[in-house]
Design a protein around this motif. Structure first.
Motif, PDB file in Angstrom:
ATOM      1  N   ASP A   1       4.001  28.922  41.459  1.00  0.00           N
ATOM      2  CA  ASP A   1       4.913  29.228  42.575  1.00  0.00           C
ATOM      3  C   ASP A   1       5.381  30.671  42.423  1.00  0.00           C
ATOM      4  OD1 ASP A   1       6.772  29.358  44.569  1.00  0.00           O
ATOM      5  OD2 ASP A   1       7.912  27.586  43.958  1.00  0.00           O
ATOM      6  N   ILE A   2       4.546  31.598  42.871  1.00  0.00           N
ATOM      7  CA  ILE A   2       4.773  33.029  42.631  1.00  0.00           C
ATOM      8  C   ILE A   2       6.062  33.514  43.295  1.00  0.00           C
ATOM      9  CG2 ILE A   2       3.364  33.923  44.571  1.00  0.00           C
ATOM     10  CD1 ILE A   2       3.290  35.317  40.995  1.00  0.00           C
ATOM     11  N   LYS A   3       6.370  32.984  44.462  1.00  0.00           N
ATOM     12  CA  LYS A   3       7.597  33.376  45.182  1.00  0.00           C
ATOM     13  C   LYS A   3       8.840  33.080  44.327  1.00  0.00           C
ATOM     14  CE  LYS A   3      10.295  31.503  49.026  1.00  0.00           C
ATOM     15  NZ  LYS A   3      11.143  32.589  49.501  1.00  0.00           N
TER      16      LYS A   3
ATOM     17  N   VAL B   1      12.224  36.822  48.315  1.00  0.00           N
ATOM     18  CA  VAL B   1      10.783  37.128  48.323  1.00  0.00           C
ATOM     19  C   VAL B   1      10.130  36.345  49.459  1.00  0.00           C
ATOM     20  CG1 VAL B   1       8.611  36.928  47.020  1.00  0.00           C
ATOM     21  CG2 VAL B   1      10.717  37.607  45.842  1.00  0.00           C
ATOM     22  N   PHE B   2       9.222  37.005  50.174  1.00  0.00           N
ATOM     23  CA  PHE B   2       8.547  36.376  51.315  1.00  0.00           C
ATOM     24  C   PHE B   2       7.045  36.457  51.092  1.00  0.00           C
ATOM     25  CE2 PHE B   2      12.602  37.994  52.461  1.00  0.00           C
ATOM     26  CZ  PHE B   2      13.182  36.931  53.135  1.00  0.00           C
ATOM     27  N   LEU B   3       6.404  35.294  51.171  1.00  0.00           N
ATOM     28  CA  LEU B   3       4.962  35.214  50.934  1.00  0.00           C
ATOM     29  C   LEU B   3       4.262  34.914  52.252  1.00  0.00           C
ATOM     30  CD1 LEU B   3       2.739  35.213  48.714  1.00  0.00           C
ATOM     31  CD2 LEU B   3       3.147  32.770  48.456  1.00  0.00           C
ATOM     32  N   GLU B   4       3.220  35.682  52.550  1.00  0.00           N
ATOM     33  CA  GLU B   4       2.545  35.557  53.838  1.00  0.00           C
ATOM     34  C   GLU B   4       1.036  35.703  53.657  1.00  0.00           C
ATOM     35  OE1 GLU B   4       1.932  34.407  56.816  1.00  0.00           O
ATOM     36  OE2 GLU B   4       3.930  35.035  57.482  1.00  0.00           O
ATOM     37  N   ASN B   5       0.286  35.147  54.586  1.00  0.00           N
ATOM     38  CA  ASN B   5      -1.160  35.375  54.641  1.00  0.00           C
ATOM     39  C   ASN B   5      -1.426  36.850  54.948  1.00  0.00           C
ATOM     40  OD1 ASN B   5      -3.284  35.669  57.078  1.00  0.00           O
ATOM     41  ND2 ASN B   5      -4.126  34.356  55.496  1.00  0.00           N
ATOM     42  N   GLU B   6      -2.466  37.412  54.342  1.00  0.00           N
ATOM     43  CA  GLU B   6      -2.746  38.854  54.468  1.00  0.00           C
ATOM     44  C   GLU B   6      -2.988  39.302  55.903  1.00  0.00           C
ATOM     45  OE1 GLU B   6      -5.852  41.983  54.998  1.00  0.00           O
ATOM     46  OE2 GLU B   6      -6.306  39.838  54.921  1.00  0.00           O
TER      47      GLU B   6
ATOM     48  N   LEU C   1      -4.741  30.645  52.437  1.00  0.00           N
ATOM     49  CA  LEU C   1      -3.791  29.777  53.148  1.00  0.00           C
ATOM     50  C   LEU C   1      -2.441  29.777  52.447  1.00  0.00           C
ATOM     51  CD1 LEU C   1      -5.948  26.600  53.954  1.00  0.00           C
ATOM     52  CD2 LEU C   1      -5.481  28.550  55.439  1.00  0.00           C
ATOM     53  N   VAL C   2      -1.410  30.111  53.217  1.00  0.00           N
ATOM     54  CA  VAL C   2      -0.031  30.057  52.731  1.00  0.00           C
ATOM     55  C   VAL C   2       0.691  29.054  53.628  1.00  0.00           C
ATOM     56  CG1 VAL C   2       2.110  31.356  52.394  1.00  0.00           C
ATOM     57  CG2 VAL C   2      -0.103  32.468  51.971  1.00  0.00           C
ATOM     58  N   ASN C   3       1.230  27.990  53.041  1.00  0.00           N
ATOM     59  CA  ASN C   3       1.844  26.958  53.884  1.00  0.00           C
ATOM     60  C   ASN C   3       3.259  27.347  54.323  1.00  0.00           C
ATOM     61  OD1 ASN C   3       3.578  26.327  51.752  1.00  0.00           O
ATOM     62  ND2 ASN C   3       2.503  24.453  51.188  1.00  0.00           N
ATOM     63  N   SER C   4       3.888  26.484  55.115  1.00  0.00           N
ATOM     64  CA  SER C   4       5.199  26.817  55.665  1.00  0.00           C
ATOM     65  C   SER C   4       6.297  26.833  54.600  1.00  0.00           C
ATOM     66  CB  SER C   4       5.572  25.860  56.809  1.00  0.00           C
ATOM     67  OG  SER C   4       5.232  24.537  56.477  1.00  0.00           O
ATOM     68  N   GLU C   5       5.982  26.327  53.384  1.00  0.00           N
ATOM     69  CA  GLU C   5       6.930  26.450  52.262  1.00  0.00           C
ATOM     70  C   GLU C   5       6.677  27.726  51.463  1.00  0.00           C
ATOM     71  OE1 GLU C   5       5.366  23.034  52.539  1.00  0.00           O
ATOM     72  OE2 GLU C   5       7.053  22.927  53.932  1.00  0.00           O
ATOM     73  N   GLN C   6       5.798  28.578  51.988  1.00  0.00           N
ATOM     74  CA  GLN C   6       5.428  29.849  51.349  1.00  0.00           C
ATOM     75  C   GLN C   6       4.802  29.639  49.960  1.00  0.00           C
ATOM     76  OE1 GLN C   6       8.045  33.308  51.913  1.00  0.00           O
ATOM     77  NE2 GLN C   6       9.348  32.012  53.169  1.00  0.00           N
ATOM     78  N   LYS C   7       3.862  28.684  49.912  1.00  0.00           N
ATOM     79  CA  LYS C   7       3.080  28.471  48.690  1.00  0.00           C
ATOM     80  C   LYS C   7       1.611  28.701  49.006  1.00  0.00           C
ATOM     81  CE  LYS C   7       6.269  25.436  46.332  1.00  0.00           C
ATOM     82  NZ  LYS C   7       6.696  24.069  46.087  1.00  0.00           N
TER      83      LYS C   7
ATOM     84  N   VAL D   1      16.350  45.292  48.488  1.00  0.00           N
ATOM     85  CA  VAL D   1      16.853  44.234  49.381  1.00  0.00           C
ATOM     86  C   VAL D   1      15.889  43.062  49.527  1.00  0.00           C
ATOM     87  CG1 VAL D   1      18.201  45.936  50.672  1.00  0.00           C
ATOM     88  CG2 VAL D   1      15.949  45.250  51.546  1.00  0.00           C
ATOM     89  N   GLY D   2      14.614  43.250  49.150  1.00  0.00           N
ATOM     90  CA  GLY D   2      13.650  42.163  49.284  1.00  0.00           C
ATOM     91  C   GLY D   2      12.251  42.599  48.915  1.00  0.00           C
ATOM     92  N   ILE D   3      11.380  41.602  48.750  1.00  0.00           N
ATOM     93  CA  ILE D   3       9.977  41.853  48.411  1.00  0.00           C
ATOM     94  C   ILE D   3       9.111  41.008  49.332  1.00  0.00           C
ATOM     95  CG2 ILE D   3       8.190  41.628  46.609  1.00  0.00           C
ATOM     96  CD1 ILE D   3      10.511  41.872  44.527  1.00  0.00           C
ATOM     97  N   GLY D   4       8.116  41.631  49.959  1.00  0.00           N
ATOM     98  CA  GLY D   4       7.140  40.909  50.776  1.00  0.00           C
ATOM     99  C   GLY D   4       5.787  40.930  50.089  1.00  0.00           C
TER     100      GLY D   4
END
Length: 379
Positions: A165-167, A178-183, A145-151, A136-139
């Motif tokens: 652009d890994i996402k 896919v959701f990209l976040e700071n660790e 630093l991950v910006n609000s555009e998830q980069k 259903v998804g990948i986190g």
């Protein structure tokens, strides 16, 4: 239509949190009338998100049929990309780990990292149990630093190609969100959902590795700041004329209180030690290691004092293998903090170690993907 969706979301949330639960209890806890509950429950059963199990306890009259969340309706992947490791997990929709894989890394380029990620995801998909919704998804989370555009726009301790652009690449390949976040943000979320922070609405998660990252939760919400950069407190200045940091500042906290700083403080013979070696030598009462750990705790306490004074949280959770394994280091941190904070603050917060350990960030990133799936379902 909108009201139906809102009601369905409310009912699903209640079942996820409190199943097994009866229709009558759902009506009571949500404040919705019985016919609304019944029709929305039937819709959720049709969608394979919930199912009925045997009868519950009767409080007089017929025994109620209990409803339970179908945690095996789909699966999600959480991946924590560290400076020198990659930790991957596959979970059901309740965050229970079904498969896990931990791999040490050394000097991979961003392109090689992409190949490793793709391989891990493919391996998990091939071993994933059958389910109505599949993956259903990948986190994903990274130490930077991950910006609000998830980069990813800056990783002070990890080689990264910022044009990558890994996402989008993973979404194109695997056709799932896919959701990209700071660790550290992901770690805070993981501890809030599944770990030491379950009972706190306001907390700070401190991830101590090659650098130091901080995840902040205020009133049950992850605080990201305007562009997504909140929590970079590893770069808090603790020495005005201190060492030069890769971020461009001087005297940053992580130059004195990270694992990298701990190893640097050891003699030439000791500086190649692993965390496990350090823990073992501390348990063997090695004087050099004990002194270095005392200093490690002291410097961690200096930065934590600023965090406590800034956010006044209910709890601070520290994620670090050495701190988790050695109570003496936690004591050193506590002593450093208590010698610097005013007395009124002292008994108003908990200083805790992570209960999820190395899985905290991967579980947090993973639960963001699950939440999105369940939200979309009732959106």
């Amino acid at each position: 239509m909108l009201v139906k969706k809102i009601n369905q979301k409310l009912i699903l949330k209640e079942i996820v949190a409190n199943s097994p639960i009866s229709r009558a209890k759902l009506s009571e806890t949500t404040g919705l009338n019985k016919s609304t509950v019944s029709s929305q429950v039937n819709a959720l059963i049709e969608k394979n998100l919930i199912f009925e199990i045997g009868q519950g306890q009767s409080s007089g009259g017929r025994k109620p049929v209990m409803l339970i969340f179908n945690k095996n309706a789909g699966y999600s992947i959480g991946i924590d990309i560290g400076v020198d490791y990659i930790n991957s997990i596959l979970t059901d929709l309740k965050g229970n780990i079904v498969l896990e894989d931990f791999q040490q890394l050394e000097g991979q380029t961003a392109g090689e990292m992409k190949d490793i990620l793709f391989l891990k995801i493919k391996q998990f998909i091939s071993q994933m149990p059958e389910s109505p919704y599949g993956l259903v998804g990948i986190g994903l989370c990274v130490p930077g630093l991950v910006n609000s555009e998830q980069k990813v726009i800056f990783t002070p301790n990890l080689e990264w190609d910022y044009s990558l652009d890994i996402k989008s690449l993973i979404e194109q390949e695997f056709k799932v969100p896919v959701f990209l976040e700071n660790e550290a943000n992901a770690g805070a979320y993981g501890e809030k959902e599944f770990g030491a922070a379950k009972n706190y609405d306001n907390l700070v998660f401190v991830s101590v590795h090659t650098g130091i990252g901080v995840g902040i939760i205020i009133n049950n919400e992850l605080y990201r700041g305007v562009r997504g950069f909140a929590g970079e407190m590893g770069h808090l200045t603790i020495d005005l004329n201190g060492l030069k940091c890769s971020c461009g500042n001087r005297g940053c906290w992580e130059l004195y209180a990270s694992e990298k700083a701990l190893l640097k403080s050891l003699s030439k013979q000791q500086e190649k030690l692993s965390n496990q070696d350090i823990i073992q030598l501390a348990n063997d009462n090695n004087p050099e290691i004990l002194m270095a750990l005392q200093q490690f705790g002291f410097y961690l306490g200096i930065g934590l004092t600023s965090i406590l004074n800034t956010f006044n949280p209910q709890a601070v959770i520290i994620r670090n293998n050495i701190v988790e394994a050695l109570p003496m280091v936690l004591n050193s941190i506590k002593n450093s903090v208590s010698s610097r904070t005013y007395q009124q603050l002292e008994n108003n917060y908990e200083l805790l170690v992570s209960t999820l350990g190395k899985h905290a960030p991967a579980l947090g990133a993973n639960s963001i993907a699950i939440e999105h799936f369940l939200e979309m379902f009732t959106a």
